[in-house]
Design a protein around this motif. Structure first.
Motif, PDB file in Angstrom:
ATOM      1  N   HIS A  66      19.497 -19.115  18.978  1.00 31.79           N
ATOM      2  CA  HIS A  66      20.838 -19.715  18.851  1.00 31.79           C
ATOM      3  C   HIS A  66      21.422 -19.405  17.479  1.00 31.79           C
ATOM      4  O   HIS A  66      20.799 -19.686  16.456  1.00 31.79           O
ATOM      5  CB  HIS A  66      20.786 -21.228  19.076  1.00 31.79           C
ATOM      6  CG  HIS A  66      22.143 -21.873  19.113  1.00 31.79           C
ATOM      7  ND1 HIS A  66      23.051 -21.625  20.114  1.00 31.79           N
ATOM      8  CD2 HIS A  66      22.766 -22.735  18.261  1.00 31.79           C
ATOM      9  CE1 HIS A  66      24.159 -22.321  19.889  1.00 31.79           C
ATOM     10  NE2 HIS A  66      24.016 -22.996  18.769  1.00 31.79           N
ATOM     11  N   HIS A  68      25.614 -18.398  15.483  1.00 33.21           N
ATOM     12  CA  HIS A  68      27.018 -17.993  15.580  1.00 33.21           C
ATOM     13  C   HIS A  68      27.227 -17.072  14.381  1.00 33.21           C
ATOM     14  O   HIS A  68      27.494 -17.548  13.276  1.00 33.21           O
ATOM     15  CB  HIS A  68      27.963 -19.203  15.521  1.00 33.21           C
ATOM     16  CG  HIS A  68      27.551 -20.321  16.432  1.00 33.21           C
ATOM     17  ND1 HIS A  68      27.743 -20.267  17.791  1.00 33.21           N
ATOM     18  CD2 HIS A  68      26.935 -21.509  16.185  1.00 33.21           C
ATOM     19  CE1 HIS A  68      27.272 -21.378  18.336  1.00 33.21           C
ATOM     20  NE2 HIS A  68      26.758 -22.144  17.394  1.00 33.21           N
ATOM     21  N   HIS A 234      25.666 -25.639  24.168  1.00 34.28           N
ATOM     22  CA  HIS A 234      25.194 -26.726  23.299  1.00 34.28           C
ATOM     23  C   HIS A 234      25.089 -27.983  24.157  1.00 34.28           C
ATOM     24  O   HIS A 234      26.013 -28.278  24.918  1.00 34.28           O
ATOM     25  CB  HIS A 234      26.219 -27.038  22.210  1.00 34.28           C
ATOM     26  CG  HIS A 234      26.468 -25.931  21.221  1.00 34.28           C
ATOM     27  ND1 HIS A 234      27.486 -25.026  21.352  1.00 34.28           N
ATOM     28  CD2 HIS A 234      25.841 -25.627  20.057  1.00 34.28           C
ATOM     29  CE1 HIS A 234      27.482 -24.204  20.306  1.00 34.28           C
ATOM     30  NE2 HIS A 234      26.494 -24.544  19.498  1.00 34.28           N
ATOM     31  N   HIS A 271      19.950 -27.402  20.702  1.00 33.33           N
ATOM     32  CA  HIS A 271      19.761 -28.751  20.112  1.00 33.33           C
ATOM     33  C   HIS A 271      18.938 -29.697  20.984  1.00 33.33           C
ATOM     34  O   HIS A 271      17.815 -29.988  20.635  1.00 33.33           O
ATOM     35  CB  HIS A 271      21.097 -29.384  19.696  1.00 33.33           C
ATOM     36  CG  HIS A 271      21.897 -28.498  18.809  1.00 33.33           C
ATOM     37  ND1 HIS A 271      21.426 -28.085  17.579  1.00 33.33           N
ATOM     38  CD2 HIS A 271      23.105 -27.885  18.980  1.00 33.33           C
ATOM     39  CE1 HIS A 271      22.304 -27.283  17.022  1.00 33.33           C
ATOM     40  NE2 HIS A 271      23.325 -27.133  17.846  1.00 33.33           N
ATOM     41  N   ASP A 322      20.806 -21.552  14.278  1.00 36.28           N
ATOM     42  CA  ASP A 322      22.173 -22.044  14.490  1.00 36.28           C
ATOM     43  C   ASP A 322      23.131 -21.316  13.551  1.00 36.28           C
ATOM     44  O   ASP A 322      22.724 -20.523  12.700  1.00 36.28           O
ATOM     45  CB  ASP A 322      22.268 -23.575  14.318  1.00 36.28           C
ATOM     46  CG  ASP A 322      23.521 -24.153  15.015  1.00 36.28           C
ATOM     47  OD1 ASP A 322      24.274 -23.382  15.661  1.00 36.28           O
ATOM     48  OD2 ASP A 322      23.751 -25.368  14.919  1.00 36.28           O
TER      49      ASP A 322
HETATM   50 ZN   LIG Z   1      25.551 -23.845  17.614  1.00 38.04          ZN
END
Ligand SMILES: [Zn+2]
Length: 450
Positions: A66, A68, A234, A271, A322
């Motif tokens: 995960h 971005h 998410h 998460h 993340d």
């Molecule tokens: Zn995220």
């Protein structure tokens, strides 16, 4: 032409599956591991290259599930340094809406280079921003993946529920359901590779319950099943999100997930913190994967993922750094160390071992991405591995090499191999001018903030 054979000879330590002695090293032939040698053993046939690993700890290539990438442009930005998720998002959305193709290319290079140097060989990115002019965001990322020679699962993210419809993101950042699904299909058809050794794959990833319509969740699941690709989103990150789901849908997060057809082994969730016992049981029975993101969860004060309970129920667990607006590092070794410490607070020292967290960062993460050809060092697997030295100051006086990597805080690999090719050599990425990349990325980051 004869196969190219490489012997990674007599490593200081090697992280092999339980019961496999790899102290004699690994033999790589073309893209695959063909032999794992016990102590004192030699390859069954001559090798073209011998890499003496006496000073190295060898791990399977780490797998990040995960991220971005674009958020490397908004690291440590003062207005959001001390905010929890919802206000953090509301402050950042208008900045992110100004993202342009050149900036995304630079951000992706920075994120992937940082991951690669930390020993990561496969990365998943969740890109959900497609403002006007950014229609080819995933195509841009595909080019960066090819440049670096990493493996990637690029998820076609989406946002379709703007402020005017009661969602969180501003209107100019959302797309119509039709545009999202059409582009999703285009990307799968164009880039998704199947089978062992795949370098580039595509998955579908509506951003979160509070930024997409119920219809786009349902339709994404339908399209993913039709095209046999994975699903990502998410979920259960904060109590704000749980409250949003109760108010808008009259459902808790996992009930909503089930309603839209996502509760199954095709899905993995970033998460996964706020679950009750019944929800954990249902996620496990469904085989839905959970990506634990310890640093982001600590930075935004979101909570602690119930990893061992999820695993005991049958849900695979992997790791993710993340996005860089909530970590702010893209270093998977650092993340693995943080996973050990955060999870010890929940489950105690005896149950959360260095081997446990390394297992999440490798085999566990591979499961989340639906791959059985990476994540372990054994014959037949892809030749993806990371080699670390223990002669820096921080390791001096350490004893157990695998424990030292985690406890003393290894952060940078010395050598990294992906599909049998060296992608990090002596701590550097060949042919990459990092100083120039950093200068251009910094300029793009300043321009974005405005
Ligand atoms: Zn995220």
């Amino acid at each position: 032409m004869a196969a190219q054979r490489i012997w990674i000879k007599n490593p200081l330590a090697v992280f092999t599956p339980e019961g496999i002695d790899g102290r004699g090293g690994l033999v790589i032939e073309n893209q695959q591991i063909v032999e794992v040698l016990a102590s004192g053993h030699s390859p069954s046939a001559p090798c073209d290259e011998i890499k003496d690993a006496a000073q190295h700890v060898v791990l399977p290539g780490l797998i990040n599930t995960h991220h971005h990438f674009y958020q490397t442009l908004t690291r440590a930005w003062a207005p959001v340094v001390n905010q929890p998720l919802f206000p953090w998002l509301k402050t950042l959305y208008p900045v992110w809406a100004r993202l342009r193709p050149e900036a995304l290319a630079l951000a992706s290079q920075v994120a992937m280079a940082e991951l690669l140097l930390s020993g990561c060989t496969t990365a998943s990115d969740h890109h959900y921003l497609f403002p006007e002019g950014m229609e080819e965001a995933i195509d841009i990322q595909v080019e960066v993946v090819k440049q670096l020679g990493m493996r990637a699962l690029l998820t076609r993210g989406s946002m379709s529920l703007g402020e005017e419809q009661g969602g969180l993101p501003p209107q100019q950042t959302v797309q119509s359901g039709e545009a999202i699904l059409e582009d999703s299909l285009r990307l799968i058809r164009r880039y998704h590779q199947r089978g062992a050794g795949a370098q580039i794959q595509i998955a579908l990833a509506p951003c979160s319950p509070f930024s997409v319509t119920e219809e786009i969740m349902t339709e994404s699941a339908r399209l993913a099943t039709q095209e046999d690709v994975r699903l990502h989103t998410h979920l259960a990150e904060t109590l704000d999100e749980e409250q949003f789901c109760l108010e808008r849908f009259g459902l808790r997060t996992v009930d909503y997930l089930e309603k839209v057809g996502w509760l199954g082994p095709r899905s993995w969730l970033a998460h996964g913190i706020h679950f009750n016992a019944d929800e954990i049981r249902r996620l496990g029975a469904a085989g839905t994967g959970i990506c634990h993101c310890p640093v982001s969860n600590m930075r935004l004060a979101s909570g602690i993922c119930p990893t061992l309970d999820l695993e005991a129920a049958g849900a695979p667990v992997g790791l993710g750094v993340d996005g860089s607006a909530s970590n702010d590092a893209s270093n998977l070794m650092y993340e693995t160390r943080q996973a050990l410490y955060l999870q010890r607070l929940r489950y105690g020292a005896e149950r959360i071992t260095p081997q446990k967290v390394l297992g999440w960062a490798t085999r566990g993460s591979a499961q989340l991405l639906g791959r059985s050809d990476i994540g372990e060092l054994r014959p037949g697997m892809q030749a993806d591995l990371a080699m670390f030295r223990l002669d820096e100051l921080r390791f001096s006086g350490s004893h157990d090499p695998i424990a030292a990597l985690i406890l003393c805080g290894a952060e940078r690999a010395d050598y990294v191999m992906i599909a049998g090719k060296w992608r990090v050599v002596a701590g550097a990425i060949p042919d990459m001018d990092l100083d120039s990349l950093i200068a251009r990325h910094r300029a793009a980051a300043s321009a974005l903030i405005g």
